[in-house]
Motif scaffolding. Sequence first.
Motif, PDB file in Angstrom:
ATOM      1  N   TYR A  53     -46.116  46.343  -7.592  1.00 18.08           N
ATOM      2  CA  TYR A  53     -46.444  47.210  -8.728  1.00 18.08           C
ATOM      3  C   TYR A  53     -47.746  46.672  -9.316  1.00 18.08           C
ATOM      4  N   MET A  56     -48.394  45.255 -13.124  1.00 21.92           N
ATOM      5  CA  MET A  56     -47.199  44.541 -13.589  1.00 21.92           C
ATOM      6  C   MET A  56     -46.993  43.250 -12.809  1.00 21.92           C
ATOM      7  N   LYS A  59     -48.846  40.400 -14.327  1.00 18.25           N
ATOM      8  CA  LYS A  59     -48.289  40.075 -15.655  1.00 18.25           C
ATOM      9  C   LYS A  59     -46.947  39.359 -15.530  1.00 18.25           C
ATOM     10  N   TRP A 123     -41.329  44.326  -3.199  1.00 13.48           N
ATOM     11  CA  TRP A 123     -40.256  44.862  -2.346  1.00 13.48           C
ATOM     12  C   TRP A 123     -40.659  44.721  -0.897  1.00 13.48           C
TER      13      TRP A 123
ATOM     14  N   LEU B   6     -43.263  56.080 -13.178  1.00 12.25           N
ATOM     15  CA  LEU B   6     -43.588  55.583 -11.838  1.00 12.25           C
ATOM     16  C   LEU B   6     -42.319  55.223 -11.077  1.00 12.25           C
ATOM     17  N   PHE B   7     -42.389  55.387  -9.751  1.00 12.45           N
ATOM     18  CA  PHE B   7     -41.280  54.991  -8.880  1.00 12.45           C
ATOM     19  C   PHE B   7     -41.836  54.099  -7.778  1.00 12.45           C
ATOM     20  N   MET B  51     -33.515  48.959 -11.732  1.00  9.85           N
ATOM     21  CA  MET B  51     -34.294  48.152 -12.680  1.00  9.85           C
ATOM     22  C   MET B  51     -35.357  49.047 -13.300  1.00  9.85           C
ATOM     23  N   ALA B  53     -38.967  49.203 -16.176  1.00  4.85           N
ATOM     24  CA  ALA B  53     -40.005  48.505 -16.931  1.00  4.85           C
ATOM     25  C   ALA B  53     -40.656  49.495 -17.887  1.00  4.85           C
ATOM     26  N   ASN B  55     -44.281  49.813 -19.939  1.00  2.00           N
ATOM     27  CA  ASN B  55     -45.637  49.252 -20.038  1.00  2.00           C
ATOM     28  C   ASN B  55     -45.762  47.941 -19.260  1.00  2.00           C
ATOM     29  N   GLN B  56     -45.206  47.971 -18.057  1.00  2.00           N
ATOM     30  CA  GLN B  56     -45.362  46.877 -17.088  1.00  2.00           C
ATOM     31  C   GLN B  56     -44.647  45.599 -17.495  1.00  2.00           C
ATOM     32  N   GLU B  57     -43.591  45.734 -18.297  1.00  2.00           N
ATOM     33  CA  GLU B  57     -42.707  44.602 -18.576  1.00  2.00           C
ATOM     34  C   GLU B  57     -41.279  45.027 -18.338  1.00  2.00           C
ATOM     35  N   LEU B  58     -40.502  44.165 -17.651  1.00  2.85           N
ATOM     36  CA  LEU B  58     -39.094  44.487 -17.428  1.00  2.85           C
ATOM     37  C   LEU B  58     -38.431  44.764 -18.763  1.00  2.85           C
ATOM     38  N   GLU B  70     -45.878  53.895 -20.300  1.00  2.00           N
ATOM     39  CA  GLU B  70     -45.674  53.941 -18.854  1.00  2.00           C
ATOM     40  C   GLU B  70     -44.273  53.389 -18.578  1.00  2.00           C
ATOM     41  N   ALA B  72     -41.349  52.681 -15.539  1.00  2.00           N
ATOM     42  CA  ALA B  72     -41.167  52.571 -14.088  1.00  2.00           C
ATOM     43  C   ALA B  72     -39.705  52.334 -13.758  1.00  2.00           C
ATOM     44  N   PHE B  74     -37.208  51.220 -10.412  1.00  2.00           N
ATOM     45  CA  PHE B  74     -37.277  50.663  -9.055  1.00  2.00           C
ATOM     46  C   PHE B  74     -35.978  49.940  -8.694  1.00  2.00           C
TER      47      PHE B  74
END
Lengths: 150, 80
Positions: A53, A56, A59, A123, B6-7, B51, B53, B55-58, B70, B72, B74
Amino acid sequence: MAIRVQIEAFDPGAEVNAMHAANVGVGAVVSFVGYVRDFNDGRDVSGMFLEHYPGMTEKALAKIALEAEQRWPLLKLEVLHRIGALEPGEPIVFVGAASAHRQAAFDACAFVMDYLKTRAPFWKKENTSDGARWVEGRDSDHAAADRWGQ
Amino acid sequence: MSINVLFFARYSEAIGLDSLEMEGEFATVDAVRQALAGEPDFAVLNETSLMCARNQELCSLDEPLQAGDEVAFFPPVTGG
């Protein structure tokens, strides 16, 4: 800390040497190298593709590395992970932890790998004798990460 | 509000999309998931091991959202 996400291959020996090259205060370097195996879950593996990703990934790795630096007195910490097409025998991931004494380096290296396995957005898709398949997550990886607490 | 969704990996293959833009009111990440998961093409979003996220944080599914976020979705990660 240094975080690198790259398509290119790397030399694990050179990475280890670089962990202490610039700092004679480093008394201990612990490193982990993960490699592509030619066999997984009962099937021959002829190669794999590593999806991630973008954005991400960097980060997430930086967050894990920062947490390791807050937990242990490290002099250097490097996390390197490859993406894209990989063949059996190639290195996938490198984690190096340098410290004055061994225990912090051992623990930080294991911690980073355990968290990377469960929190970094990579992945693996394997090419096997039965076609391509996505690798499934393992419960044992979550158990390994859980041992570090929150 | 507009949310960019996003996927990745097996999910993007199953859904047939890498991303889509959603318009509507979504209080949480799970509201976005629920709005999609009823459609047959998005059935993978019902998996319990999903899972997510923001804005790009889990995050967890009850993470609050703001316009322009944003999001996501996955499957469990398998790096290393």
